[in-house]
Design an enzyme around this catalytic site. Structure first.
Site, PDB file in Angstrom:
ATOM      1  N   ASP A   9      16.222  18.759  65.098  1.00  0.00           N
ATOM      2  CA  ASP A   9      16.745  19.142  63.780  1.00  0.00           C
ATOM      3  C   ASP A   9      18.129  18.520  63.615  1.00  0.00           C
ATOM      4  O   ASP A   9      19.050  18.818  64.384  1.00  0.00           O
ATOM      5  CB  ASP A   9      16.813  20.674  63.661  1.00  0.00           C
ATOM      6  CG  ASP A   9      17.255  21.127  62.265  1.00  0.00           C
ATOM      7  OD1 ASP A   9      17.702  20.289  61.452  1.00  0.00           O
ATOM      8  OD2 ASP A   9      17.160  22.344  62.003  1.00  0.00           O
ATOM      9  N   ASP A 105      14.476  16.087  57.968  1.00  0.00           N
ATOM     10  CA  ASP A 105      15.391  16.031  59.115  1.00  0.00           C
ATOM     11  C   ASP A 105      14.903  16.822  60.316  1.00  0.00           C
ATOM     12  O   ASP A 105      15.663  17.048  61.252  1.00  0.00           O
ATOM     13  CB  ASP A 105      16.794  16.505  58.709  1.00  0.00           C
ATOM     14  CG  ASP A 105      16.962  18.004  58.808  1.00  0.00           C
ATOM     15  OD1 ASP A 105      16.025  18.737  58.450  1.00  0.00           O
ATOM     16  OD2 ASP A 105      18.037  18.439  59.247  1.00  0.00           O
ATOM     17  N   GLU A 106      13.649  17.255  60.284  1.00  0.00           N
ATOM     18  CA  GLU A 106      13.190  18.199  61.302  1.00  0.00           C
ATOM     19  C   GLU A 106      11.752  17.862  61.710  1.00  0.00           C
ATOM     20  O   GLU A 106      10.920  17.629  60.844  1.00  0.00           O
ATOM     21  CB  GLU A 106      13.215  19.593  60.679  1.00  0.00           C
ATOM     22  CG  GLU A 106      13.415  20.720  61.617  1.00  0.00           C
ATOM     23  CD  GLU A 106      13.364  22.039  60.841  1.00  0.00           C
ATOM     24  OE1 GLU A 106      12.757  22.975  61.363  1.00  0.00           O
ATOM     25  OE2 GLU A 106      13.906  22.122  59.733  1.00  0.00           O
TER      26      GLU A 106
END
Ligand code: TTP
Ligand code: MG
Length: 349
Positions: A9, A105-106
Site C-alpha cells: 500500500d 495504490d494497493e
C-alpha cells in the site's frame, strides 16, 4: 492452506507523487483534491504533514482549509497517478502473476513457495529506487493478516506477521482492525461490550452466526487470524460491448445511429468505471437473414469518451451502409485496452 501473501500500500499516494515531482512541496502539508479550497470538492488524500492538522481523505476541502490554511491545495492529476500505478505493477510482475489490485495504490501478491519476507523487502526497495516513492509492505500467510501488517508501521513500513501466536497478537487490537468491520459493525460490537479482537475471540461461534449471519462466521475466523480467501488476479476483459436485437428489422439509418449513440454513452460509463480506454472499435451487424458481419477500426489514441466512440462508430456504419439490407441486430464493442503494468505509450493517456 499454506500461502505467502504480500500486501503493498503506497503512502499518501497522490500527495507523495506531487511531492516527488515538485521538491518545493516536500516536507509541507499538501492536499490533493482541488486547487481551490473554497470550492465544493473533497480531499482525495493529504500528505502526512497535512494529516498532522487532522486533514483526512473525503473531508470537504473547505474544512481542510480551516484546519490548515497554509496547506498547498492541488488538483487531481489522474493521468499521472495511473502511470505511476502501471509502473508499480510492472515491478510486481517480475515476482508473480498472482496479483490482485484493490485500488491504484494497493495490491495483494501471492508468492507462495518463495521467501515472502525477502521478496516483500525487495519489492519495497525496487519501488523506492525505480519509482521514487515509499510503500508500506505487509507479509503474512493470508490476505487479512498481510493487509493488517502493511498498515502497522505506515508510512514506509515493513511488517511481517508470523504464523505463531497470531491469536495473542490480534487480541489487544481494536475490532475495527478486522478488514470489513466498518463503523456500523464496530458500533454494534461496542454496544455488546466488544472493543478488542480479544473480546471477539471470547464470543461463541453460534452466537456470532445468529447475530451477523454468514459474516458472523467470517468474523469468528478472522478474529483468530484465519482467512482462506485466495488472491484473485483481476479479471481483464479483452473487450466491452453492447448490442440490441430490434423487435422488428430496421433499415432506417437514424434508428441505427440512435442505437450507436446509446451504446457509446453506456460503453463510455463502463470504461470509465474500470479505468479503461480502448483503441479499437468494432461494429457488429446481423442482417434479417442472420448473416452477421463485423467491421473494426483501430486508432492511435485510446478513448473512453462517448462522443468520440460515437464518431468512430459512425465511420464504421458508413462502411456497411451501402447495401441497405434490413438489420436484425446491431452492436458496438471497444477493445485493445491498456492495463496497469503493461508497456504502452502511456503518455497517450
Ligand atoms: P489510500 O491508500 O487509502 O490512502 P493514501 O495512499 O493516500 O495514504 P496511506 O495509504 O498512506 O494512508 O488511498 C490511495 C489513493 O486513493 C489516495 O492517495 C487518493 C485516493 N483516494 C481518494 O481519492 N479518495 C478517498 O477517499 C481515499 C481513501 C483515497
Ligand atoms: Mg495508500
Amino acid at each position: 492452506m499454506d500461502r505467502s501473501i504480500i500486501h503493498v500500500d503506497m503512502d499518501a499516494f497522490y500527495a507523495a507523487i506531487e511531492q516527488r515531482d515538485n521538491p518545493s512541496l516536500r516536507g509541507k502539508p499538501v492536499v490533493v483534491g482541488g486547487s481551490n479550497p473554497h470550492s465544493r470538492g473533497v480531499v482525495s488524500t493529504a500528505s502526512y504533514e497535512a494529516r498532522a492538522y487532522g486533514i483526512r481523505s473525503a473531508m470537504p476541502l473547505k474544512q481542510a482549509y480551516l484546519r490548515c490554511p497554509h496547506a498547498v491545495f492541488l488538483p487531481v492529476n489522474m493521468t499521472k497517478y495511473k502511470e505511476v500505478s502501471a509502473q508499480i505493477h510492472r515491478i510486481f510482475r517480475r515476482y508473480t502473476s498472482l496479483i490482485e489490485p484493490l485500488s491504484l495504490d494497493e495490491a495483494f501478491l501471492d508468492v507462495t513457495g518463495a521467501d515472502a519476507g525477502a521478496l516483500g523487502r525487495e519489492i519495497k526497495d525496487r519501488i523506492k529506487k525505480e519509482v521514487g516513492l515509499t510503500a508500506s509492505v505487509g507479509v503474512s500467510h493470508n490476505k487479512f493478516l498481510a493487509k493488517l501488517a502493511s498498515d502497522m508501521e505506515k508510512p514506509d513500513g515493513f511488517t511481517v506477521i508470523p504464523r505463531e501466536h497470531v491469536e495473542a497478537f490480534l487480541a489487544p487490537l481494536p475490532v475495527n482492525r478486522i478488514w470489513g468491520v466498518g463503523p456500523r459493525t464496530q458500533e454494534y460490537l461496542n454496544e455488546l461490550g466488544i472493543f478488542t479482537i480479544g473480546d471477539l475471540q471470547r464470543l461463541d461461534r453460534a452466537f456470532l452466526v445468529k447475530t451477523f449471519g454468514k459474516w458472523g462466521d467470517e468474523l469468528y475466523l478472522l478474529a483468530r487470524g484465519i482467512d482462506d480467501r485466495p488472491v484473485k488476479p483481476s479479471r481483464k476483459p479483452k473487450s466491452l460491448g453492447e448490442e440490441v436485437t430490434f423487435p422488428r428489422d430496421v433499415e432506417e439509418p437514424e434508428k441505427l445511429k440512435a442505437s450507436l449513440a446509446e451504446f457509446a454513452r453506456t460503453l463510455g460509463q463502463r470504461l470509465k468505471k474500470r479505468g479503461l480506454a480502448g483503441r479499437t472499435v468494432t461494429l457488429k451487424i446481423r442482417y434479417h437473414d442472420f448473416v452477421t458481419i463485423t467491421r473494426s477500426l483501430t486508432f492511435p489514441d485510446p478513448t473512453d469518451q462517448p462522443e468520440e466512440l460515437y464518431r468512430r462508430a459512425l465511420l464504421l456504419l458508413k462502411k456497411v451502409e451501402l447495401d441497405r439490407r434490413k438489420i436484425r441486430l446491431i452492436g458496438l464493442a471497444v477493445s485493445n485496452f491498456l492495463y496497469p503494468g503493461e508497456p504502452y505509450q502511456l503518455s497517450l493517456w
